[in-house]
Write a protein that holds these residues in place. Structure first.
Motif, PDB file in Angstrom:
ATOM      1  N   ASN A 104      -4.643   3.793   5.405  1.00  0.00           N
ATOM      2  CA  ASN A 104      -5.273   2.905   4.542  1.00  0.00           C
ATOM      3  C   ASN A 104      -6.610   2.798   5.132  1.00  0.00           C
ATOM      4  O   ASN A 104      -7.034   3.649   6.059  1.00  0.00           O
ATOM      5  CB  ASN A 104      -4.589   1.531   4.715  1.00  0.00           C
ATOM      6  CG  ASN A 104      -4.694   0.938   5.860  1.00  0.00           C
ATOM      7  OD1 ASN A 104      -5.345   1.216   6.790  1.00  0.00           O
ATOM      8  ND2 ASN A 104      -4.115  -0.183   6.039  1.00  0.00           N
ATOM      9  N   GLU A 137       0.790  -1.176  -0.162  1.00  0.00           N
ATOM     10  CA  GLU A 137      -0.187   0.075   0.062  1.00  0.00           C
ATOM     11  C   GLU A 137       0.936   1.329  -0.067  1.00  0.00           C
ATOM     12  O   GLU A 137       2.196   1.395   0.469  1.00  0.00           O
ATOM     13  CB  GLU A 137      -0.862   0.096   1.141  1.00  0.00           C
ATOM     14  CG  GLU A 137      -1.852  -1.138   1.317  1.00  0.00           C
ATOM     15  CD  GLU A 137      -2.922  -0.985   2.412  1.00  0.00           C
ATOM     16  OE1 GLU A 137      -4.103  -0.954   2.206  1.00  0.00           O
ATOM     17  OE2 GLU A 137      -1.978  -1.171   3.677  1.00  0.00           O
ATOM     18  N   TYR A 184      -4.428   1.735  -2.282  1.00  0.00           N
ATOM     19  CA  TYR A 184      -4.476   0.982  -0.996  1.00  0.00           C
ATOM     20  C   TYR A 184      -5.217  -0.373  -1.127  1.00  0.00           C
ATOM     21  O   TYR A 184      -6.143  -0.044  -2.064  1.00  0.00           O
ATOM     22  CB  TYR A 184      -4.778   1.875   0.516  1.00  0.00           C
ATOM     23  CG  TYR A 184      -5.640   2.742   0.254  1.00  0.00           C
ATOM     24  CD1 TYR A 184      -6.941   2.301   0.195  1.00  0.00           C
ATOM     25  CD2 TYR A 184      -5.368   4.099   0.055  1.00  0.00           C
ATOM     26  CE1 TYR A 184      -7.981   3.489   0.235  1.00  0.00           C
ATOM     27  CE2 TYR A 184      -6.385   5.084  -0.081  1.00  0.00           C
ATOM     28  CZ  TYR A 184      -7.811   4.764   0.005  1.00  0.00           C
ATOM     29  OH  TYR A 184      -8.645   5.634  -0.299  1.00  0.00           O
TER      30      TYR A 184
END
Length: 224
Positions: free
Chosen positions: A206, A141, A146
């Motif tokens: 994320n 990510e 992500y």
């Protein structure tokens, strides 16, 4: 103005994404990969949505040449050059992709969201701009990509009588929501928080709220 600074930054990121936007592809012999294009590429080039779906399918089969076929000539040239110059590099950053939902943006909103400048050689009469939620699966990510739902603005334009993708942008989601063009989904609300945290704190999060990077200026940098 509060959105414009972010949108300008996104424009530079967009140019980078178009060149190497994807996943774990190890260079495949060109001939065999090109043969797979004819058997996989069933998109209707008269339908922009079909082109976008074809591009996403190309990610899932990890075929860079099929992927490139959905883009304009200038983008294909840049991506082909990347493959040629980086034979040991991964072409795709995404391992899997799934289109969740997509909508066409009003032209005036889409132009701002995609960061299209007046000086670009783009015929807006033959251009359509879409906002999409796409679920990605990635190994690593980063700031603009992500695991889970990501948001993209996709610009398609007519080239040689067919619709082709000219740009992929990571938009200001807050701007799209403020103009009444958001999806109002739960994942979009999470994305707004991710965007706000990045803008205000320099922390890259994320979808699970985990900080995966910190790009905030240090005290030493601030003093300089």
């Amino acid at each position: 103005m509060k959105h414009q600074r972010r949108l300008t930054t996104v424009l530079f990121i967009t140019i980078f994404l178009i060149g190497i936007m994807t996943t774990g592809f190890n260079s495949t012999p060109e001939a065999s990969t090109k043969e797979s294009v004819s058997s996989i590429n069933t998109a209707n080039f008269n339908d922009p949505i079909s082109i976008i779906k074809g591009m996403i399918q190309a990610i899932n089969v990890q075929d860079p040449y099929e992927y490139m076929s959905y883009f304009t000539n200038s983008n294909r040239t840049a991506m082909t050059q990347f493959l040629s110059n980086n034979k040991s590099e991964l072409f795709f950053k995404e391992k899997e992709a799934k289109l969740i939902q997509i909508k066409e943006l009003p032209k005036e909103v889409g132009v701002v969201a995609a960061g299209i400048s007046p000086g670009e050689n783009l015929n807006l009469d033959d251009t359509r701009i879409f906002y999409a939620e796409i679920n990605f699966k990635v190994d690593k990510e980063d700031k603009w990509l992500y695991n889970g739902t990501n948001h993209r603005v996709i610009v398609v334009t007519k080239e040689d009588g067919s619709w082709k993708i000219v740009r992929l942008s990571v938009p200001s989601i807050e701007y799209l929501k403020d103009t009444g063009n958001g999806f109002n989904s739960e994942d979009e609300n999470i994305a707004v928080k991710i965007e706000s945290t990045l803008d205000k704190k320099g922390q890259v999060m994320n979808m699970n709220g985990v900080v995966i990077d910190n790009i905030a200026a240090s005290e030493k940098q601030l003093k300089k």
